[in-house]
Motif scaffolding. Sequence first.
Motif, PDB file in Angstrom:
ATOM      1  N   ARG A 153      41.510  49.486  44.388  1.00 47.45           N
ATOM      2  CA  ARG A 153      41.954  48.153  44.841  1.00 47.45           C
ATOM      3  C   ARG A 153      43.332  47.771  44.308  1.00 47.45           C
ATOM      4  NH1 ARG A 153      38.749  43.891  40.935  1.00 47.45           N
ATOM      5  NH2 ARG A 153      38.976  45.096  39.019  1.00 47.45           N
ATOM      6  N   LEU A 154      43.931  48.638  43.507  1.00 42.25           N
ATOM      7  CA  LEU A 154      45.197  48.272  42.861  1.00 42.25           C
ATOM      8  C   LEU A 154      46.291  48.063  43.903  1.00 42.25           C
ATOM      9  CD1 LEU A 154      46.701  47.988  40.068  1.00 42.25           C
ATOM     10  CD2 LEU A 154      47.423  50.355  40.418  1.00 42.25           C
ATOM     11  N   LEU A 155      46.968  46.927  43.798  1.00 42.96           N
ATOM     12  CA  LEU A 155      48.066  46.640  44.720  1.00 42.96           C
ATOM     13  C   LEU A 155      49.309  47.430  44.322  1.00 42.96           C
ATOM     14  CD1 LEU A 155      47.619  42.760  44.969  1.00 42.96           C
ATOM     15  CD2 LEU A 155      46.997  44.476  46.706  1.00 42.96           C
ATOM     16  N   TRP A 193      56.311  39.656  41.786  1.00 49.90           N
ATOM     17  CA  TRP A 193      55.038  39.176  42.339  1.00 49.90           C
ATOM     18  C   TRP A 193      55.158  37.671  42.481  1.00 49.90           C
ATOM     19  CZ3 TRP A 193      50.489  37.640  38.865  1.00 49.90           C
ATOM     20  CH2 TRP A 193      49.327  37.405  39.627  1.00 49.90           C
ATOM     21  N   GLU A 253      42.674  52.292  40.081  1.00 45.12           N
ATOM     22  CA  GLU A 253      41.553  51.741  40.842  1.00 45.12           C
ATOM     23  C   GLU A 253      41.951  51.692  42.311  1.00 45.12           C
ATOM     24  OE1 GLU A 253      39.280  48.245  39.378  1.00 45.12           O
ATOM     25  OE2 GLU A 253      40.820  48.166  37.827  1.00 45.12           O
ATOM     26  N   ASP A 255      51.144  36.374  46.600  1.00 43.98           N
ATOM     27  CA  ASP A 255      49.853  37.000  46.985  1.00 43.98           C
ATOM     28  C   ASP A 255      49.585  37.017  48.475  1.00 43.98           C
ATOM     29  OD1 ASP A 255      48.893  36.990  44.144  1.00 43.98           O
ATOM     30  OD2 ASP A 255      48.825  34.827  44.525  1.00 43.98           O
ATOM     31  N   ARG A 315      54.805  47.747  38.862  1.00 41.63           N
ATOM     32  CA  ARG A 315      55.183  46.943  37.697  1.00 41.63           C
ATOM     33  C   ARG A 315      54.437  47.369  36.426  1.00 41.63           C
ATOM     34  NH1 ARG A 315      57.620  42.378  38.004  1.00 41.63           N
ATOM     35  NH2 ARG A 315      56.346  41.531  36.321  1.00 41.63           N
ATOM     36  N   ASP A 316      53.108  47.474  36.542  1.00 43.02           N
ATOM     37  CA  ASP A 316      52.304  47.685  35.337  1.00 43.02           C
ATOM     38  C   ASP A 316      52.153  49.167  34.980  1.00 43.02           C
ATOM     39  OD1 ASP A 316      52.054  44.976  35.387  1.00 43.02           O
ATOM     40  OD2 ASP A 316      49.940  44.934  35.978  1.00 43.02           O
ATOM     41  N   HIS A 354      51.508  45.831  41.661  1.00 42.34           N
ATOM     42  CA  HIS A 354      51.064  45.984  40.269  1.00 42.34           C
ATOM     43  C   HIS A 354      51.162  47.430  39.799  1.00 42.34           C
ATOM     44  CE1 HIS A 354      48.812  41.978  40.887  1.00 42.34           C
ATOM     45  NE2 HIS A 354      49.933  41.776  40.230  1.00 42.34           N
TER      46      HIS A 354
END
Lengths: 810, 165
Positions: free
Chosen positions: B19-21, B37, B17, B40, B27-28, B24
């Motif tokens: 908007r994905l940081l 994390w 996406e 923020d 990590r993900d 993340h």
Amino acid sequence: MSFSKLARETTHSFSKLARETTQRFVDNDLTPMGHGRMLRKEDPRFIRGKGRFIDDLQLPGMLHLAILRAPIAHGRIVSVDVSAAEAHPKVKLVVTGAMLAERGLAWMPTLSNDMQAVLATDKVRFQGQEVAFVVAEDRYAARDALELIDVEYEQLPAVVNVRAALDPSSPVIRDDLEGKTDNHCFDWETGDKAATDAVFARADVVVRQDMVYPRVHPAPLETCGAVADYDAVDGTLTLWSTTQAPHAHRTLYAVVAGLPEHNIRVISPDIGGGFGNKVPIYPGYICAIVGSLLTGKPVKWTEDRAENLTSTAFARDYIMHGEIAATRDGKILAIRTNVLADHGAFNGVAAPTKYPAGFFGVFTGSYDIQAAYCTMTAVFTNKAPGGVAYSCSFRITEAVYLVERLVDCLADELKMDPVELRLKNLLRPEQFPYTTKTGWVYDSGNYEPTLREALRIADYAALRREQEDKRARGELMGIGVSFFTEAVGAGPRKDMDILGLGMADGAELRVHPTGTAVLRVSCQTQGQGHETTFAQIVAEEIGIPPADIKVVHGDTDQTPFGLGTYGSRSTAVSGAAAALVARKVRDKARLIASAMLEVSVADLQWDKGYFHVAGDPAKSVTIQDVAMRAHGAGDLPEGIEGGLEAQICYNPENLTNPHGAYICVVDVDPGTAVVTVRRFIAVDDCGVRINPMIIEGQVHGGLTDGVGMALMEILAFDEGGNCLGGSLMDYLIPTALEVPDWETGFTVTPSPHHPIGAKGVGESATVGSPPAVVNAVLDALKPYGLRHVDMPLTPSRLWEAMNGNPQPPI
Amino acid sequence: MQVTMTVNGEQVTRDVEGRLLLVHFLRDHLALTGTHWGCDTSNCGACAVWLDGEPVKACTVLAAMAGGHEVRTVEGLEQFGELDSIQRGFMHCHGLQCGFCTPGMLMTARALLDRNPSPSEPEIREAISGQICRCTGYASIVRSVQWAAAEEAGTRTSADVGSPP
């Protein structure tokens, strides 16, 4: 070559190496414990980014949970509409308080036997309270869906001011409690009122001071979280969670959720800092469990920083009135105090049952006084629950702050040097074990040498001369002293339990055939280095090198029962258990060794790592030889079982009482009121030291906490109950620029009842340092005639004080 | 959207996406969980990684913004089975306790030593001042960086804080 022969040779050569290693690394810091400054066994994984924290966990099919929180501090829930959230294509489950209530799960007990809402059903009682949760395919979708939940609130006036909370006109927060018509939580008293009043009545000097210990937050760098994985086939729940007390949590889950305790496994993997923040059970953990039960999938919940700061265990929030009575020549006679305690919306204090005010009763400090008395009133407010956290040793932070500020106020009144006043009043070594006027028994202490050592490191006389010169030039330099006595290692079962669970800790030690070992302990590390320290304790007792000892912790299926890590209790309780279980193993090894060497037990001598025949050191067997014999072929002596292992449950006889003397040197900019901590000298006495490197690290961290609380940290609220410290932009924590290079020293007064003479140390610096910093700032501001200014001493607050308008923070 | 970047020397392409940081993403999506994390808001620095050789806070960088760039994380510090001297410095000087801030600290410290091989204590404190450690009180982190600097300069003579296990 047979396996056993190979093993024997290997272990023999290895144990020889072990002996050499032991000798090579004997600490030269005067510590009786071997292996002293051993590097940490846990570091190799962390420096590679291979730590395993909760949020690192990825399970097949795992879903993500997010919690909808109350935007207001006090309001009745009129309606909750989750239909739009449920329609989100990636959402698997939406749960409200009403749905939990149908299953009897909307409320859960707190560690103080109050009830706390898991998800609000009737009212929200603090900003950030849990209202509903969503389980979705990924963490972003879960948070998107929160936006789709429509909650209508009927807003109620927020009760923020703790003084106003008891006003009869105040709205009642806890109308969930039957018959509750006010915001009163509990009253508590300790000491002897009549005796104290009598001493005050005849004292030459009485100094009174109001002081506030503001609400602060432990804010561990890793926030709280959990992964729940319920296996519907065998009915087992595995919960990875950020908990400092996995065994206690497991029992409570069994009680709350009705799951059989043997089918619950709580795993606390690597924890990114705890500081008491990870002692309570949070609604998020329950939500994750419910989420997994209802979806049949593993469910992960990780809170964000705002959630951590606004909804999890805060610390302090005590408004204290202190009085100290003394003779004109500076003999302290009595201390009297009255406390108004803000407990937030639910009484979530994590303290032993009989101690609703934690260990605040040690407010008489380190001084030889005649009488003491304390009354306390605790109230409910529309703020997050908690109260015992942030390395406070069950409220000893507040107690030490009170007494150490009072002593400085007295010194100011008497125009005495604060060091001189303390030296005149410190308990003397022959008074130990010492029973305080509030009934606490200090196990051991030798205070004056500790203070003298701090004065020596600081060169106190030179500092006072420098201050005099600077004052003459209009510069503001301050020197602050504090002396503290801690009470850690809760605790004796006869006095201490949490929700009925005795505060003992288990340890199990297995020595393998080849002479390596596994120690399983019930406490759990959040950075304190248990894997290293506990291996060192066992190594010292049975001579197996620490590198050959694996320490297993943080998994209820893998470790014996015990109450966990908080209140500086790991070394004091589990450390004692580790030493005693090793001795139990050694006792058994001795019987086997006597058979191997064909001499009586009485003729055997133990020399760390091996038994030898008294008077004939060449005739010896190593502990590794014994381990192989214990597991190997052939008969063992009559009545001896095979194997070399033992288990114990250690019930501490008393708390341990570390103490310390701290000196802080500050400069205050007269033009901006900015405080710079230029030097900080900390001399700690935590009894027998195991790994001085780790001890210094613990002290450094606590000193940083102290500087933070004294100068920066406060969890403030506006009149509407909005938390003003909800991010790390608003809740200020010291960086490397706000703290000096710490100067540490030590003295050693062994605990008489701890098996290795050790005492806890993890929270000493957090407890002892705030008053040193505040005393230093007030000392710098002597030309302004200020006796007290409340924390945090931010430039703006201090500037107001310097301009004649000191204000309490709440 | 599709994003391609080099992470620790390896080219990776993923559909993400917009908007994905980056934190993340690492990590993900890449299972590089050494980058943490923590806040923020770019205050804690637990998520510090390198973007084209400069430390950035991955909680305020979009994965898409890293497209076409080189990212280096703590997992990329160890080369050919050899620990970087900054990693050894942290171990030898007790520069970590819970280990949560450590990866970010290591990346920032490595970047400091690359541009300034012999930083003073104030320079080290300044360099890590965008990061929070709740455990160590920073003094041991400063010593860890000094240890690594001395190690790389071949001038390390002082005793370590700890002894090898």
